[in-house]
Design a protein around this motif. Structure first.
Motif, short mmCIF file in Angstrom:
data_model
loop_
_atom_site.label_atom_id
_atom_site.label_comp_id
_atom_site.label_asym_id
_atom_site.label_seq_id
_atom_site.Cartn_x
_atom_site.Cartn_y
_atom_site.Cartn_z
N VAL A 244 -13.33 9.46 -57.95
CA VAL A 244 -12.36 10.16 -57.12
C VAL A 244 -12.09 9.38 -55.83
O VAL A 244 -10.95 9.29 -55.36
CB VAL A 244 -12.87 11.58 -56.80
N ILE A 245 -13.13 8.78 -55.26
CA ILE A 245 -12.96 7.98 -54.05
C ILE A 245 -12.06 6.77 -54.34
O ILE A 245 -11.14 6.45 -53.58
CB ILE A 245 -14.32 7.53 -53.49
N LEU B 292 -8.36 6.03 -52.70
CA LEU B 292 -8.01 4.80 -51.99
C LEU B 292 -6.79 4.13 -52.61
O LEU B 292 -5.90 3.65 -51.90
CB LEU B 292 -9.20 3.83 -51.99
N LEU B 293 -6.75 4.08 -53.96
CA LEU B 293 -5.65 3.41 -54.65
C LEU B 293 -4.33 4.14 -54.49
O LEU B 293 -3.30 3.53 -54.19
CB LEU B 293 -5.98 3.25 -56.13
N TRP B 294 -4.37 5.47 -54.70
CA TRP B 294 -3.12 6.22 -54.79
C TRP B 294 -2.74 6.85 -53.45
O TRP B 294 -1.68 6.55 -52.88
CB TRP B 294 -3.25 7.31 -55.86
N LEU C 53 6.68 -3.83 -56.49
CA LEU C 53 5.84 -4.11 -57.65
C LEU C 53 4.37 -3.83 -57.35
O LEU C 53 3.64 -3.33 -58.21
CB LEU C 53 6.03 -5.57 -58.07
N LEU C 54 3.92 -4.16 -56.12
CA LEU C 54 2.55 -3.85 -55.74
C LEU C 54 2.31 -2.35 -55.74
O LEU C 54 1.25 -1.87 -56.18
CB LEU C 54 2.25 -4.44 -54.36
N ALA C 55 3.30 -1.57 -55.27
CA ALA C 55 3.18 -0.12 -55.31
C ALA C 55 3.05 0.38 -56.74
O ALA C 55 2.28 1.31 -57.02
CB ALA C 55 4.39 0.53 -54.63
N ALA C 56 3.78 -0.25 -57.67
CA ALA C 56 3.69 0.15 -59.07
C ALA C 56 2.29 -0.10 -59.63
O ALA C 56 1.74 0.73 -60.37
CB ALA C 56 4.73 -0.62 -59.89
N ALA D 271 -0.20 2.82 -60.98
CA ALA D 271 -0.75 2.79 -62.34
C ALA D 271 -2.27 2.82 -62.31
O ALA D 271 -2.91 3.53 -63.09
CB ALA D 271 -0.25 1.56 -63.08
N SER D 272 -2.86 2.05 -61.41
CA SER D 272 -4.32 2.02 -61.30
C SER D 272 -4.86 3.39 -60.91
O SER D 272 -5.88 3.85 -61.44
CB SER D 272 -4.75 0.97 -60.27
N GLY D 273 -4.16 4.05 -59.98
CA GLY D 273 -4.59 5.38 -59.57
C GLY D 273 -4.55 6.38 -60.71
O GLY D 273 -5.46 7.20 -60.88
N VAL D 274 -3.49 6.34 -61.53
CA VAL D 274 -3.38 7.25 -62.67
C VAL D 274 -4.53 7.03 -63.66
O VAL D 274 -5.15 7.99 -64.14
CB VAL D 274 -2.03 7.06 -63.39
N LEU D 275 -4.83 5.78 -63.95
CA LEU D 275 -5.87 5.47 -64.93
C LEU D 275 -7.24 5.91 -64.44
O LEU D 275 -8.02 6.50 -65.20
CB LEU D 275 -5.85 3.97 -65.23
N VAL D 276 -7.55 5.63 -63.18
CA VAL D 276 -8.85 6.05 -62.64
C VAL D 276 -8.92 7.57 -62.56
O VAL D 276 -9.96 8.18 -62.86
CB VAL D 276 -9.09 5.41 -61.25
N GLN D 277 -7.81 8.20 -62.17
CA GLN D 277 -7.79 9.65 -62.09
C GLN D 277 -8.01 10.29 -63.46
O GLN D 277 -8.71 11.29 -63.58
CB GLN D 277 -6.46 10.12 -61.51
N LYS D 278 -7.43 9.70 -64.49
CA LYS D 278 -7.59 10.25 -65.83
C LYS D 278 -9.06 10.27 -66.23
O LYS D 278 -9.55 11.25 -66.81
CB LYS D 278 -6.77 9.41 -66.83
#
Length: 311
Positions: A88-89, A93-95, A174-177, A181-188
Motif C-alpha cells: 500500500v505504501i 508513492l507511485l500513484w 509518458l512518465l505519468a502513464a 500503470a505501476s500503481g494499478v498493478l501494485v494496488q491489485k
C-alpha cells in the motif's frame, strides 16, 4: 384427499438477482470513476496559472486524505499489516504521490486532451503485465478492445485537439502513464489481502506525506490564488481523488486488472468533450471519430467469451 405437494422444480424456484445487481453497481461505479477522472484533467488545466504543480498536488492529496480518514473513522476497516502495508505504501508513492505531481507538471506543457491520451497508454501496460505476472491471460475481446480503443487514441492525437505540446510535456505524459500503470498493478496485489477502504486512505495519506515539501509553497500561493482555483483544488481532492479512488478500489478488487484498466481508455473521449465545453478546445472530426472508437473499444473489451457467458 389432496395429493402431496411436489418439491419445487428448478423452474419454480425464484430467480436469484444478486449477481445482476452486483454487476450493475460495478458498471455504475466504473462509469462514475471515468467521468470524475476525466474532469480532473480539465480542472488541472483550469488552475494551472494560479497554483504550481507541487502545490496543487499537495492540496489535492491533503484534501482527499482528510475526507478518506473521516470515512475510515466511520467504517473502521482493518489496517493493512506486514507485506500488505508495504504494498500500500508503494502504491501510494507511485500513484497518489508521483502520478499526481507528474501529471500536473505535464499539463503545464500539454492541453488536457493530449495529456489524457498519453496517460491512457497505461491500460496497455497494465493489460500486458497482468496477462503475464497475474496470469490473467489475454482474452480475445480484451485484446481487440484495447486495439480498437488505442486506434481511437491515436486518431484523437492526430486530429490536433491539443492547442500546444512540446517534447518535455510528451515525456512527462509518458512518465505519468508508467507511474499510473505501476500503481494499478501494485494496488491489485495489495487488494488481495487488504480492505479497499484501508488501502485507499492509507495510500492517499502516504502520497500527501510524500508531497509535504510543497506545503510552504502552497501556503504562499493561496494568499494570491482566486477563489475558483481554491475550489478546484478542493474538488480535485474530494471527487477525482477520494470518491473516485474508493470506487476504483472496489471495482479493481472485483475484476481483473487488465479488463478494469482497459475501461479507462474511454477517459480521453470524455476529456475532449469536457475540454470543449469548459475550456473552449474544439475537437476536430478525427477527434470525434477517435473518441467514438475509444468508447467502442472499451465496450468490446468488457465482453465475455461465449463459452464463459453460457457457463
Amino acid at each position: 384427499m389432496p395429493s402431496p405437494a411436489l418439491p419445487p422444480t428448478r423452474a419454480d424456484l425464484p430467480l436469484i438477482t444478486e449477481s445482476p445487481r452486483r454487476d450493475w453497481t460495478i458498471a455504475a461505479a466504473t462509469a462514475t470513476v471515468l467521468v470524475l477522472w476525466a474532469s480532473a484533467f480539465v480542472a488541472i488545466r483550469w488552475v494551472g496559472d494560479d497554483l504550481s504543480p507541487g502545490s496543487l498536488a499537495f492540496a489535492r492529496q491533503f484534501t482527499a486524505t482528510v475526507v478518506l480518514v473521516g470515512v475510515a473513522i466511520w467504517r473502521r476497516p482493518p489496517l493493512p499489516r506486514g507485506r500488505s502495508l508495504v504494498l500500500v505504501i508503494v502504491y501510494g508513492l507511485l500513484w497518489f504521490g508521483g502520478y499526481t505531481l507528474v501529471l500536473n507538471l505535464a499539463e503545464r506543457h500539454l492541453d488536457a486532451g493530449t495529456a489524457a491520451m498519453l496517460v491512457n497508454i497505461a491500460p496497455l501496460i497494465v493489460a500486458g503485465v497482468a496477462g503475464v505476472v497475474f496470469k490473467e491471460g489475454f482474452p480475445r475481446p480484451l485484446i481487440w478492445g484495447i486495439g480498437v480503443a488505442f486506434v481511437g487514441v491515436v486518431l484523437i492525437a492526430a486530429g490536433g485537439v491539443g492547442a500546444h505540446s512540446d517534447p518535455l510535456g510528451i515525456a512527462l505524459g509518458l512518465l505519468a502513464a508508467v507511474l499510473y500503470a505501476s500503481g494499478v498493478l501494485v494496488q491489485k496485489v495489495a487488494l488481495r489481502t487488504t480492505n479497499a477502504l484501508s488501502a485507499t486512505w492509507v495510500g492517499c495519506a502516504v502520497g500527501a506525506i510524500a508531497l509535504l515539501p510543497f506545503l510552504l509553497g502552497l501556503a504562499g500561493e493561496l494568499t494570491q490564488a482566486p477563489a475558483t482555483a481554491v475550489a478546484a483544488a478542493v474538488y480535485l481532492g474530494v471527487f477525482p481523488s477520494a470518491v473516485a479512488f474508493l470506487l476504483w478500489a472496489r471495482v479493481l478488487q472485483r475484476g481483473t486488472a487488465g479488463a478494469t484498466a482497459s475501461a479507462t481508455l474511454a477517459v480521453p473521449a470524455i476529456v475532449v468533450l469536457l475540454a470543449w465545453l469548459l475550456l473552449g478546445e474544439l475537437p476536430t472530426l478525427l477527434g470525434i471519430i477517435g473518441g467514438t472508437l475509444c468508447l467502442a473499444g472499451v465496450a468490446w473489451s468488457r465482453r465475455l467469451p461465449s463459452r464463459a457467458t453460457s457457463a
